[in-house]
Design a protein around this motif. Structure first.
Motif, PDB file in Angstrom:
ATOM      1  N   LEU A  42       1.065  33.356 -54.253  1.00  0.00           N
ATOM      2  CA  LEU A  42      -0.002  33.342 -55.022  1.00  0.00           C
ATOM      3  C   LEU A  42      -1.056  32.298 -55.040  1.00  0.00           C
ATOM      4  O   LEU A  42      -2.238  32.593 -54.672  1.00  0.00           O
ATOM      5  CB  LEU A  42       0.595  33.238 -56.796  1.00  0.00           C
ATOM      6  CG  LEU A  42      -0.694  33.085 -57.721  1.00  0.00           C
ATOM      7  CD1 LEU A  42      -1.430  34.518 -57.719  1.00  0.00           C
ATOM      8  CD2 LEU A  42       0.069  32.852 -59.075  1.00  0.00           C
ATOM      9  N   LYS A  43      -0.424  31.081 -54.784  1.00  0.00           N
ATOM     10  CA  LYS A  43      -1.251  29.761 -54.796  1.00  0.00           C
ATOM     11  C   LYS A  43      -2.186  29.476 -53.289  1.00  0.00           C
ATOM     12  O   LYS A  43      -3.179  29.273 -53.418  1.00  0.00           O
ATOM     13  CB  LYS A  43      -0.581  28.553 -54.944  1.00  0.00           C
ATOM     14  CG  LYS A  43       0.237  28.337 -56.105  1.00  0.00           C
ATOM     15  CD  LYS A  43      -0.632  27.917 -57.266  1.00  0.00           C
ATOM     16  CE  LYS A  43      -0.791  26.502 -57.210  1.00  0.00           C
ATOM     17  NZ  LYS A  43      -1.318  25.733 -58.387  1.00  0.00           N
ATOM     18  N   ARG A  44      -1.537  30.322 -52.193  1.00  0.00           N
ATOM     19  CA  ARG A  44      -2.224  30.250 -51.079  1.00  0.00           C
ATOM     20  C   ARG A  44      -3.361  31.439 -50.724  1.00  0.00           C
ATOM     21  O   ARG A  44      -3.880  31.762 -49.789  1.00  0.00           O
ATOM     22  CB  ARG A  44      -1.200  30.065 -49.944  1.00  0.00           C
ATOM     23  CG  ARG A  44      -0.372  29.062 -49.836  1.00  0.00           C
ATOM     24  CD  ARG A  44       0.516  28.875 -48.981  1.00  0.00           C
ATOM     25  NE  ARG A  44       1.050  27.554 -48.787  1.00  0.00           N
ATOM     26  CZ  ARG A  44       2.428  27.464 -48.482  1.00  0.00           C
ATOM     27  NH1 ARG A  44       3.310  28.255 -48.130  1.00  0.00           N
ATOM     28  NH2 ARG A  44       2.631  26.148 -48.445  1.00  0.00           N
ATOM     29  N   HIS A  45      -3.259  32.513 -51.897  1.00  0.00           N
ATOM     30  CA  HIS A  45      -3.992  33.647 -51.786  1.00  0.00           C
ATOM     31  C   HIS A  45      -5.551  33.162 -51.624  1.00  0.00           C
ATOM     32  O   HIS A  45      -5.905  32.394 -52.510  1.00  0.00           O
ATOM     33  CB  HIS A  45      -3.844  34.620 -52.785  1.00  0.00           C
ATOM     34  CG  HIS A  45      -4.535  35.884 -52.657  1.00  0.00           C
ATOM     35  ND1 HIS A  45      -5.927  36.200 -52.715  1.00  0.00           N
ATOM     36  CD2 HIS A  45      -4.115  37.212 -52.211  1.00  0.00           C
ATOM     37  CE1 HIS A  45      -6.534  37.348 -52.658  1.00  0.00           C
ATOM     38  NE2 HIS A  45      -5.380  37.710 -52.460  1.00  0.00           N
ATOM     39  N   PRO A  46      -6.287  33.370 -50.452  1.00  0.00           N
ATOM     40  CA  PRO A  46      -7.599  32.855 -50.477  1.00  0.00           C
ATOM     41  C   PRO A  46      -8.546  33.173 -51.709  1.00  0.00           C
ATOM     42  O   PRO A  46      -9.329  32.289 -52.195  1.00  0.00           O
ATOM     43  CB  PRO A  46      -8.298  33.536 -49.421  1.00  0.00           C
ATOM     44  CG  PRO A  46      -7.300  34.278 -48.464  1.00  0.00           C
ATOM     45  CD  PRO A  46      -5.990  34.500 -49.561  1.00  0.00           C
ATOM     46  N   LEU A  47      -8.515  34.207 -52.546  1.00  0.00           N
ATOM     47  CA  LEU A  47      -9.281  34.237 -53.718  1.00  0.00           C
ATOM     48  C   LEU A  47      -8.785  33.461 -54.714  1.00  0.00           C
ATOM     49  O   LEU A  47      -9.548  32.728 -55.516  1.00  0.00           O
ATOM     50  CB  LEU A  47      -9.248  35.646 -54.170  1.00  0.00           C
ATOM     51  CG  LEU A  47      -9.960  36.820 -53.224  1.00  0.00           C
ATOM     52  CD1 LEU A  47      -9.983  38.094 -53.832  1.00  0.00           C
ATOM     53  CD2 LEU A  47     -11.420  36.341 -53.045  1.00  0.00           C
ATOM     54  N   TYR A  48      -7.567  33.286 -54.939  1.00  0.00           N
ATOM     55  CA  TYR A  48      -7.141  32.510 -55.925  1.00  0.00           C
ATOM     56  C   TYR A  48      -7.023  31.131 -55.687  1.00  0.00           C
ATOM     57  O   TYR A  48      -7.459  30.273 -56.574  1.00  0.00           O
ATOM     58  CB  TYR A  48      -5.420  32.958 -56.228  1.00  0.00           C
ATOM     59  CG  TYR A  48      -4.670  31.846 -57.173  1.00  0.00           C
ATOM     60  CD1 TYR A  48      -4.740  32.469 -58.513  1.00  0.00           C
ATOM     61  CD2 TYR A  48      -4.286  30.790 -57.112  1.00  0.00           C
ATOM     62  CE1 TYR A  48      -4.145  31.904 -59.497  1.00  0.00           C
ATOM     63  CE2 TYR A  48      -3.458  30.161 -58.146  1.00  0.00           C
ATOM     64  CZ  TYR A  48      -3.579  30.563 -59.267  1.00  0.00           C
ATOM     65  OH  TYR A  48      -2.682  30.177 -60.525  1.00  0.00           O
ATOM     66  N   ALA A  49      -7.044  30.563 -54.229  1.00  0.00           N
ATOM     67  CA  ALA A  49      -7.328  29.179 -53.853  1.00  0.00           C
ATOM     68  C   ALA A  49      -8.733  28.729 -54.329  1.00  0.00           C
ATOM     69  O   ALA A  49      -9.101  27.712 -54.719  1.00  0.00           O
ATOM     70  CB  ALA A  49      -6.882  29.065 -52.605  1.00  0.00           C
ATOM     71  N   GLN A  50      -9.649  29.852 -54.092  1.00  0.00           N
ATOM     72  CA  GLN A  50     -11.045  29.574 -54.298  1.00  0.00           C
ATOM     73  C   GLN A  50     -11.223  29.076 -55.849  1.00  0.00           C
ATOM     74  O   GLN A  50     -12.016  28.375 -56.129  1.00  0.00           O
ATOM     75  CB  GLN A  50     -11.962  30.893 -53.604  1.00  0.00           C
ATOM     76  CG  GLN A  50     -13.376  30.551 -54.040  1.00  0.00           C
ATOM     77  CD  GLN A  50     -14.106  31.845 -53.611  1.00  0.00           C
ATOM     78  OE1 GLN A  50     -13.554  32.783 -52.999  1.00  0.00           O
ATOM     79  NE2 GLN A  50     -15.372  31.925 -53.626  1.00  0.00           N
ATOM     80  N   LEU A  51     -10.739  30.255 -56.628  1.00  0.00           N
ATOM     81  CA  LEU A  51     -10.885  29.805 -58.036  1.00  0.00           C
ATOM     82  C   LEU A  51     -10.209  28.703 -58.488  1.00  0.00           C
ATOM     83  O   LEU A  51     -10.968  27.797 -59.322  1.00  0.00           O
ATOM     84  CB  LEU A  51     -10.188  31.120 -58.721  1.00  0.00           C
ATOM     85  CG  LEU A  51     -10.648  32.662 -58.598  1.00  0.00           C
ATOM     86  CD1 LEU A  51      -9.680  33.499 -59.371  1.00  0.00           C
ATOM     87  CD2 LEU A  51     -12.172  32.426 -59.130  1.00  0.00           C
ATOM     88  N   GLU A  52      -8.978  28.250 -57.965  1.00  0.00           N
ATOM     89  CA  GLU A  52      -8.432  26.915 -58.415  1.00  0.00           C
ATOM     90  C   GLU A  52      -9.322  25.697 -57.871  1.00  0.00           C
ATOM     91  O   GLU A  52      -9.432  24.808 -58.699  1.00  0.00           O
ATOM     92  CB  GLU A  52      -7.072  26.664 -57.527  1.00  0.00           C
ATOM     93  CG  GLU A  52      -5.803  27.397 -58.568  1.00  0.00           C
ATOM     94  CD  GLU A  52      -4.515  26.835 -58.224  1.00  0.00           C
ATOM     95  OE1 GLU A  52      -4.342  26.475 -56.861  1.00  0.00           O
ATOM     96  OE2 GLU A  52      -3.921  26.526 -59.161  1.00  0.00           O
ATOM     97  N   ILE A  53      -9.877  25.670 -56.871  1.00  0.00           N
ATOM     98  CA  ILE A  53     -10.771  24.689 -56.334  1.00  0.00           C
ATOM     99  C   ILE A  53     -11.961  24.651 -57.256  1.00  0.00           C
ATOM    100  O   ILE A  53     -12.352  23.251 -57.607  1.00  0.00           O
ATOM    101  CB  ILE A  53     -11.291  24.617 -55.074  1.00  0.00           C
ATOM    102  CG1 ILE A  53      -9.823  24.485 -54.173  1.00  0.00           C
ATOM    103  CG2 ILE A  53     -12.465  23.825 -54.495  1.00  0.00           C
ATOM    104  CD1 ILE A  53     -10.029  24.869 -52.515  1.00  0.00           C
ATOM    105  N   ALA A  54     -12.625  25.949 -57.691  1.00  0.00           N
ATOM    106  CA  ALA A  54     -13.794  25.729 -58.676  1.00  0.00           C
ATOM    107  C   ALA A  54     -13.400  25.121 -59.982  1.00  0.00           C
ATOM    108  O   ALA A  54     -13.959  24.405 -60.566  1.00  0.00           O
ATOM    109  CB  ALA A  54     -14.421  27.374 -58.750  1.00  0.00           C
ATOM    110  N   LYS A  55     -12.148  25.671 -60.445  1.00  0.00           N
ATOM    111  CA  LYS A  55     -11.665  25.365 -61.819  1.00  0.00           C
ATOM    112  C   LYS A  55     -11.515  23.668 -61.801  1.00  0.00           C
ATOM    113  O   LYS A  55     -11.964  22.935 -62.685  1.00  0.00           O
ATOM    114  CB  LYS A  55     -10.507  25.764 -62.193  1.00  0.00           C
ATOM    115  CG  LYS A  55      -9.868  25.548 -63.417  1.00  0.00           C
ATOM    116  CD  LYS A  55      -8.528  26.033 -63.929  1.00  0.00           C
ATOM    117  CE  LYS A  55      -8.238  25.753 -65.373  1.00  0.00           C
ATOM    118  NZ  LYS A  55      -6.786  26.595 -65.489  1.00  0.00           N
ATOM    119  N   ALA A  56     -10.608  23.243 -60.670  1.00  0.00           N
ATOM    120  CA  ALA A  56     -10.662  21.808 -60.647  1.00  0.00           C
ATOM    121  C   ALA A  56     -11.767  20.870 -60.365  1.00  0.00           C
ATOM    122  O   ALA A  56     -12.029  19.989 -61.133  1.00  0.00           O
ATOM    123  CB  ALA A  56      -9.645  21.647 -59.290  1.00  0.00           C
TER     124      ALA A  56
END
Length: 196
Positions: free
Chosen positions: A109-123
């Motif tokens: 889940l964490k490495r999924h490209p879309l999820y990773a993009q959302l996590e970086i934006a949230k951070a």
């Protein structure tokens, strides 16, 4: 600093089709997660933390901010670290990073490209807001439990020098390659390099 990040930049609900594109991987993760959560209620799994994990001030020198899932989250009055009063026992904490269905689903889940993009934006959003509140926008940032490195990536994008520590060997291997001099595998605070 980059352009200001808005809530919409990482809110799945505001991005047409994104929820559907992530649905399958979320379902896979939630199914495995549900079967692993009962372990936190078993005797001997958790223990009361007697002091702040950063400055070692007694737990009595902390202010409870909120309680989530029956676990108090508090701010140390001495060093201002926010931490939980309850923690996994040392053995249970180490065991959670063993290769398991849950950890494989979590990493996927964490490495999924879309999820990773959302996590970086949230951070990035959280760092920008914290910077405005604290009136800082540069300096060093330590990510405790760096996981996939989303906070480290966002911090670097925002102009901070980011450092990270992560006990999960599978996650750590990738971060060590990305940040060879600013990342260590291990636990906070005992495994931090002296020069940090």
């Amino acid at each position: 600093m980059k352009n200001l990040i808005s809530l919409a930049d990482f809110d799945v609900g505001t991005q047409p089709g994104l929820r559907d594109r992530l649905a399958e991987i979320y379902q896979e993760f939630r199914t495995v997660q549900a079967s692993s959560q009962h372990a936190l209620t078993l005797p001997g799994v958790t223990e009361l933390r007697p002091h702040c994990p950063n400055c070692r001030a007694a737990i009595s020198n902390s202010q409870t901010l909120f309680v989530k899932n029956e676990i108090p989250h508090a701010r140390c009055e001495q060093c201002h670290l926010v931490y939980t009063h309850v923690t996994l026992s040392t053995d249970q904490d180490a065991a959670q990073y063993d290769d398991s269905d849950f950890m494989r689903a979590y990493a996927k889940l964490k490495r999924h490209p879309l999820y990773a993009q959302l996590e970086i934006a949230k951070a990035g959003y959280l760092l920008q807001r914290a910077g405005q509140l604290l009136k800082i926008n540069e300096g060093n940032l330590l990510d405790i439990g760096a996981s996939t490195g989303a906070v480290m990536a966002a911090a670097s994008d925002e102009g901070y020098v980011s450092y990270g520590i992560e006990p999960d060997g599978a996650m750590a291997e990738i971060l060590a390659a990305q940040y060879p001099s600013r990342f260590v595998t291990g636990y906070f605070p005992q495994d931090l390099p002296a020069e940090w």
